[in-house]
Design an enzyme around this catalytic site. Structure first.
Site, PDB file in Angstrom:
ATOM      1  N   HIS A   1      49.260  16.718 -11.074  1.00 39.00           N
ATOM      2  CA  HIS A   1      48.616  17.651 -12.001  1.00 39.00           C
ATOM      3  C   HIS A   1      47.847  16.927 -13.111  1.00 39.00           C
ATOM      4  O   HIS A   1      47.490  17.553 -14.102  1.00 39.00           O
ATOM      5  CB  HIS A   1      49.661  18.583 -12.611  1.00 39.00           C
ATOM      6  CG  HIS A   1      50.338  19.444 -11.589  1.00 39.00           C
ATOM      7  ND1 HIS A   1      49.697  20.469 -10.933  1.00 39.00           N
ATOM      8  CD2 HIS A   1      51.585  19.390 -11.057  1.00 39.00           C
ATOM      9  CE1 HIS A   1      50.517  21.039 -10.069  1.00 39.00           C
ATOM     10  NE2 HIS A   1      51.684  20.391 -10.117  1.00 39.00           N
TER      11      HIS A   1
ATOM     12  N   ASN B   1      66.971   1.845 -50.009  1.00 41.43           N
ATOM     13  CA  ASN B   1      66.661   2.263 -48.637  1.00 41.43           C
ATOM     14  C   ASN B   1      66.350   3.751 -48.675  1.00 41.43           C
ATOM     15  O   ASN B   1      67.160   4.527 -49.164  1.00 41.43           O
ATOM     16  CB  ASN B   1      67.869   2.005 -47.738  1.00 41.43           C
ATOM     17  CG  ASN B   1      67.701   2.597 -46.356  1.00 41.43           C
ATOM     18  OD1 ASN B   1      66.584   2.764 -45.875  1.00 41.43           O
ATOM     19  ND2 ASN B   1      68.823   2.918 -45.715  1.00 41.43           N
ATOM     20  N   GLY B   2      65.164   4.143 -48.208  1.00 44.43           N
ATOM     21  CA  GLY B   2      64.799   5.558 -48.188  1.00 44.43           C
ATOM     22  C   GLY B   2      63.427   5.755 -48.797  1.00 44.43           C
ATOM     23  O   GLY B   2      62.636   4.813 -48.903  1.00 44.43           O
TER      24      GLY B   2
ATOM     25  N   ARG C   1      67.473  -3.462 -39.095  1.00 39.49           N
ATOM     26  CA  ARG C   1      67.065  -2.242 -39.805  1.00 39.49           C
ATOM     27  C   ARG C   1      65.650  -2.355 -40.370  1.00 39.49           C
ATOM     28  O   ARG C   1      65.079  -1.367 -40.824  1.00 39.49           O
ATOM     29  CB  ARG C   1      68.037  -1.949 -40.946  1.00 39.49           C
ATOM     30  CG  ARG C   1      69.435  -1.643 -40.492  1.00 39.49           C
ATOM     31  CD  ARG C   1      70.280  -1.250 -41.673  1.00 39.49           C
ATOM     32  NE  ARG C   1      69.844   0.014 -42.222  1.00 39.49           N
ATOM     33  CZ  ARG C   1      70.344   1.197 -41.908  1.00 39.49           C
ATOM     34  NH1 ARG C   1      71.326   1.265 -41.036  1.00 39.49           N
ATOM     35  NH2 ARG C   1      69.874   2.297 -42.439  1.00 39.49           N
TER      36      ARG C   1
ATOM     37  N   TRP D   1      61.848  -2.481 -44.288  1.00 38.24           N
ATOM     38  CA  TRP D   1      60.933  -1.846 -43.339  1.00 38.24           C
ATOM     39  C   TRP D   1      59.955  -1.084 -44.219  1.00 38.24           C
ATOM     40  O   TRP D   1      60.309  -0.096 -44.867  1.00 38.24           O
ATOM     41  CB  TRP D   1      61.695  -0.897 -42.425  1.00 38.24           C
ATOM     42  CG  TRP D   1      60.862  -0.318 -41.325  1.00 38.24           C
ATOM     43  CD1 TRP D   1      60.546  -0.900 -40.134  1.00 38.24           C
ATOM     44  CD2 TRP D   1      60.247   0.982 -41.301  1.00 38.24           C
ATOM     45  NE1 TRP D   1      59.756  -0.066 -39.382  1.00 38.24           N
ATOM     46  CE2 TRP D   1      59.554   1.104 -40.068  1.00 38.24           C
ATOM     47  CE3 TRP D   1      60.194   2.044 -42.201  1.00 38.24           C
ATOM     48  CZ2 TRP D   1      58.838   2.244 -39.722  1.00 38.24           C
ATOM     49  CZ3 TRP D   1      59.479   3.184 -41.854  1.00 38.24           C
ATOM     50  CH2 TRP D   1      58.817   3.264 -40.622  1.00 38.24           C
TER      51      TRP D   1
ATOM     52  N   GLU E   1      62.752   6.715 -19.996  1.00 43.98           N
ATOM     53  CA  GLU E   1      63.441   5.627 -20.700  1.00 43.98           C
ATOM     54  C   GLU E   1      62.881   4.265 -20.272  1.00 43.98           C
ATOM     55  O   GLU E   1      62.695   3.372 -21.106  1.00 43.98           O
ATOM     56  CB  GLU E   1      64.955   5.735 -20.423  1.00 43.98           C
ATOM     57  CG  GLU E   1      65.814   4.660 -21.041  1.00 43.98           C
ATOM     58  CD  GLU E   1      65.775   4.604 -22.568  1.00 43.98           C
ATOM     59  OE1 GLU E   1      65.161   5.460 -23.214  1.00 43.98           O
ATOM     60  OE2 GLU E   1      66.342   3.640 -23.107  1.00 43.98           O
TER      61      GLU E   1
ATOM     62  N   LYS F   1      65.890  -0.271 -36.324  1.00 40.72           N
ATOM     63  CA  LYS F   1      66.966   0.259 -35.490  1.00 40.72           C
ATOM     64  C   LYS F   1      67.349   1.682 -35.865  1.00 40.72           C
ATOM     65  O   LYS F   1      67.573   2.516 -35.014  1.00 40.72           O
ATOM     66  CB  LYS F   1      68.178  -0.671 -35.624  1.00 40.72           C
ATOM     67  CG  LYS F   1      69.366  -0.289 -34.780  1.00 40.72           C
ATOM     68  CD  LYS F   1      69.100  -0.563 -33.327  1.00 40.72           C
ATOM     69  CE  LYS F   1      70.233  -0.132 -32.430  1.00 40.72           C
ATOM     70  NZ  LYS F   1      69.777  -0.010 -31.032  1.00 40.72           N
TER      71      LYS F   1
ATOM     72  N   LYS G   1      61.272   1.666 -22.936  1.00 41.93           N
ATOM     73  CA  LYS G   1      61.740   0.279 -23.102  1.00 41.93           C
ATOM     74  C   LYS G   1      60.562  -0.684 -23.001  1.00 41.93           C
ATOM     75  O   LYS G   1      60.427  -1.612 -23.791  1.00 41.93           O
ATOM     76  CB  LYS G   1      62.786  -0.095 -22.034  1.00 41.93           C
ATOM     77  CG  LYS G   1      64.141   0.539 -22.149  1.00 41.93           C
ATOM     78  CD  LYS G   1      64.976   0.082 -23.318  1.00 41.93           C
ATOM     79  CE  LYS G   1      64.710   0.868 -24.562  1.00 41.93           C
ATOM     80  NZ  LYS G   1      65.484   1.997 -24.883  1.00 41.93           N
TER      81      LYS G   1
ATOM     82  N   CYS H   1      65.624   0.349 -44.149  1.00 37.30           N
ATOM     83  CA  CYS H   1      65.873  -0.974 -44.707  1.00 37.30           C
ATOM     84  C   CYS H   1      67.373  -1.251 -44.652  1.00 37.30           C
ATOM     85  O   CYS H   1      68.177  -0.336 -44.531  1.00 37.30           O
ATOM     86  CB  CYS H   1      65.409  -1.035 -46.149  1.00 37.30           C
ATOM     87  SG  CYS H   1      63.708  -0.510 -46.351  1.00 37.30           S
TER      88      CYS H   1
ATOM     89  N   GLU I   1      58.274  -0.442 -26.097  1.00 39.79           N
ATOM     90  CA  GLU I   1      58.883  -0.948 -27.328  1.00 39.79           C
ATOM     91  C   GLU I   1      58.863  -2.461 -27.420  1.00 39.79           C
ATOM     92  O   GLU I   1      58.573  -3.015 -28.471  1.00 39.79           O
ATOM     93  CB  GLU I   1      60.356  -0.522 -27.393  1.00 39.79           C
ATOM     94  CG  GLU I   1      60.613   0.855 -27.873  1.00 39.79           C
ATOM     95  CD  GLU I   1      62.101   1.093 -28.052  1.00 39.79           C
ATOM     96  OE1 GLU I   1      62.842   0.989 -27.060  1.00 39.79           O
ATOM     97  OE2 GLU I   1      62.525   1.369 -29.183  1.00 39.79           O
TER      98      GLU I   1
HETATM   99  O1  M6R Z   1      70.433   6.117 -33.710  1.00 39.72           O
HETATM  100  P1  M6R Z   1      69.737   7.156 -32.885  1.00 39.72           P
HETATM  101  O2  M6R Z   1      70.268   7.269 -31.511  1.00 39.72           O
HETATM  102  O3  M6R Z   1      69.702   8.490 -33.565  1.00 39.72           O
HETATM  103  O4  M6R Z   1      68.243   6.642 -32.765  1.00 39.72           O
HETATM  104  C1  M6R Z   1      67.266   7.405 -32.114  1.00 39.72           C
HETATM  105  C2  M6R Z   1      66.023   6.601 -31.848  1.00 39.72           C
HETATM  106  O5  M6R Z   1      65.468   6.133 -33.038  1.00 39.72           O
HETATM  107  C3  M6R Z   1      66.301   5.406 -30.925  1.00 39.72           C
HETATM  108  O6  M6R Z   1      66.873   5.809 -29.720  1.00 39.72           O
HETATM  109  C4  M6R Z   1      64.979   4.642 -30.626  1.00 39.72           C
HETATM  110  O7  M6R Z   1      64.137   5.428 -29.848  1.00 39.72           O
HETATM  111  C5  M6R Z   1      65.292   3.310 -29.947  1.00 39.72           C
HETATM  112  N1  M6R Z   1      64.483   2.279 -30.513  1.00 39.72           N
HETATM  113  C6  M6R Z   1      65.052   3.327 -28.487  1.00 39.72           C
HETATM  114  O8  M6R Z   1      65.199   2.082 -27.884  1.00 39.72           O
END
Ligand code: M6R
Length: 611
Positions: free
Chosen positions: A507, A100-101, A27, A74, A484, A606, A488, A2, A491
């Site tokens: 495989h 937050n937490g 966040r 969140w 990656e 994030k 992307k 959050c 996500e």
């Molecule tokens: O802030 P961080 O690099 O530790 O975050 C790690 C992951 O949460 C972050 O890379 C996440 O996978 C992203 N949404 C990828 O786009």
């Protein structure tokens, strides 16, 4: 996960809180709310859904108040309803709390409060805080004492902030394993879970440490431990430009951040080149002295995109330095008997520097005696502060939830780490190092070249935007790029996608291939080029549609692929930096065509500060 913000001493407090929440919305965006001190007591406004909902309600009146707190959620405990939105209040509505937490012992504390006659209005773990603080104030504590006392009763990870109608100019807050930063202003003070929310008001910040309790008034900031002993925390000046947290005419932060990559990559190299410009020397590593020469192995710990960067890092370090490298998900590393020790360098990779899994892994490795060198983007984050050395990626604030420029700057930082270690340990001589530094210095131009193909990528994206599944294949340093690319796409477009090492396809995943399955293959020049061409043939033989990332003008690949995404030709080691660009663009344009919320994809946040 959050976002929290607080201000004391600024007119138009409700507007300042809203602006802060806008820069923290990445966040979490399940609900939002504010609590503002007024002459009539606390005014609490909360709305489920995106911040725009809260904004709509607050727009009905002039900005008001001078002191208050705000939250963007969140959801963890309880669905994203108005009742579960923060701030939460005590019975008489004289205390309001944002958090937050996760408070792990909230059930026991809730039962205790219920037994004392407290009625709960939400399903959250947070509401207990409002009632507990309220009880302590009733018992005679001031706001700081009440906050400290309550913090002492909590298990879990949290940062929370409190206002009380009895103290109209005061904010109290505590940090425990969730980020919290104070902003020191002129006649006003601030708190937030992230630096970007503070930047429009002040660049002078004071990051809190675990179990710090802060009390803020317009003129003063006091930090104590939970026992009330005053502690001193260093004040830092952050040189991020507040303009960088604005969209600057782009529809989405993600596209802005994709386009910022060449400059961010170049900035990450600044300060790491020797005066003659021919050798990489990372000044931060000097702090480790002889320990680097004695290393026997290295482990990267990270999550998500940062973990993918670690896989590329393994390729760099094993090839250039010649020591064994593991790449661990931080969430797995922490629950295994891992072999830490002085000869085992642990390298956490993290954009935010606050990801809880990564931080716990860092602390575990440190406790085991490993030297810690973090690759981190946010200055003064927990990873920056708790490492023996931090290699800063100079991506600047990354707001889009899907990581882009943080990834490519991590790749550059890891390549520089490999070159630096190779030089310090004598694994490569000066000539060999120089040979690699020159292409690295030019890589930004190749990335700019890749961006110039954006229109062609858009055309391809539009042809495949309705696909149900995608497969991404790559080998060597481009295997992490396949992963990656798939992440992307998942996500931001919600299309199912898998990344695989191209040689592994036979495989198992080959069974998935049919005429409806687009297969994105990274097929740029390098040691495994011919092998990848053979993999393309395997896909075509099963009627799969091949979308190939290839070097500009590569007719061999063009002859075999259904679509090509061209990129400038570069050295194989550095090709990952260029090849990821069309895959970021592909995901972006597909998500745009499908009408997805690109900067705030569903269910994500994030910075993941819960387990
Ligand atoms: O802030 P961080 O690099 O530790 O975050 C790690 C992951 O949460 C972050 O890379 C996440 O996978 C992203 N949404 C990828 O786009």
């Amino acid at each position: 996960m959050c976002g929290i913000i607080g201000v004391t001493g600024r007119d138009g407090c409700s507007r300042i809180l809203l602006e802060g929440l806008r820069s923290l919305e990445y966040r979490g965006y399940d609900s939002a709310g504010v609590a503002v001190q007024t002459a009539d007591g606390l005014v609490v406004v909360r709305r489920p859904g995106k911040l725009a909902e809260l904004e709509g309600v607050l727009a009905e009146r002039e900005p008001f108040g001078r002191t208050g707190i705000g939250h963007t959620r969140w959801a963890t405990h309880g669905p994203p309803t108005q009742q579960n939105a923060h701030p939460h209040v005590d019975g008489p509505e004289r205390v309001a709390v944002i958090h937050n937490g996760i408070i792990e012992n909230h059930e026991a504390l809730r039962a205790e409060l219920v037994a004392r006659g407290v009625t709960f209005r939400s399903e959250t773990d947070t509401e207990i805080l409002a009632h507990l603080v309220s009880e302590r104030i009733e018992a005679g504590d001031d706001l700081g004492q009440a906050t400290a006392h309550v913090a002492g009763r909590l298990d879990g990870s949290y940062s929370f902030a409190v206002v009380s109608a009895d103290r109209p100019d005061e904010l109290a807050a505590v940090r425990h394993q969730s980020p919290l930063i104070l902003g020191i202003g002129d006649g006003a003070n601030f708190l937030a879970s992230d630096i970007p929310a503070l930047l429009p008001h002040t660049k002078v910040v004071m990051p809190l440490e675990d179990d710090d309790v802060a009390v803020l008034t317009p003129d003063k900031v006091t930090v104590t431990d939970v026992h009330g002993q005053v502690v001193t925390r260093p004040v830092r000046t952050i040189d991020w430009d507040p303009v960088r947290i604005q969209k600057g005419g782009y529809r989405h932060f993600m596209m802005k951040e994709i386009e910022e990559q060449p400059a961010a990559v170049a900035a990450t190299m600044t300060g790491c080149l020797t005066d003659d410009g021919f050798t990489i020397r990372i000044p931060a590593l000097d702090a480790l002295g002889d320990r680097l020469a004695q290393l026997e192995r290295l482990t990267f710990v990270a999550c998500g995109t940062s973990w993918h960067a670690g896989l590329a890092g393994k390729f760099f370090i094993e090839n250039l330095v010649g020591i064994p490298v593991d790449v661990d998900y931080a969430s797995e590393f922490r629950y295994r008997q891992t072999q830490a020790g002085p000869g085992h360098l642990v390298v956490p990779i993290t954009q935010s520097g606050e990801t809880l899994d990564t931080m716990v892994a860092l602390r575990q490795a440190k406790q085991g005696g490993s030297p810690i060198v973090s690759v981190v983007n946010v200055p003064e984050s927990a990873a920056d502060r708790e490492s023996d050395a931090a290699i800063m990626t100079e991506a600047g604030p990354e707001i889009g939830v899907a990581s882009t420029k943080a990834f490519t700057t991590q790749l550059v930082a890891l390549y520089m780490l490999a070159l630096d270690l190779a030089g310090r340990r004598g694994a490569l001589d000066a000539a060999a190092l120089r040979e690699r530094v020159q292409p690295l210095r030019r890589i930004r131009y190749a990335m700019e070249g890749a961006l110039r193909h954006a229109d062609a990528v858009r055309d391809v994206a539009h042809r495949y935007a309705d696909a149900r599944d995608f497969l991404f294949l790559g080998r060597g340093v481009n295997y992490p790029i396949a992963l990656e690319g798939a992440l992307k796409l998942k996500e931001i477009s919600y299309i199912h996608a898998e990344g695989y090492p191209a040689g592994e396809m036979k495989h198992g995943p080959i069974a998935l291939i049919d005429g409806d399955m687009p297969v994105v293959v990274v097929a740029t020049p390098g040691r495994v080029y011919d092998k990848v061409l053979a993999n393309i043939q395997e896909v075509r033989s099963r009627a799969g549609k091949v979308i190939a990332v290839c070097a500009e003008g590569d007719e061999r690949v063009a002859a075999q692929a259904d679509e090509v995404l061209e990129v400038p030709r570069v050295d194989e080691d550095l090709s990952c930096l260029v090849n990821v660009v069309p895959l970021q663009l592909l995901a972006y344009f597909i998500a745009e065509k499908r009408g997805c919320d690109i900067d705030q994809p569903r269910n994500l946040a994030k910075s993941v500060t819960v387990e």
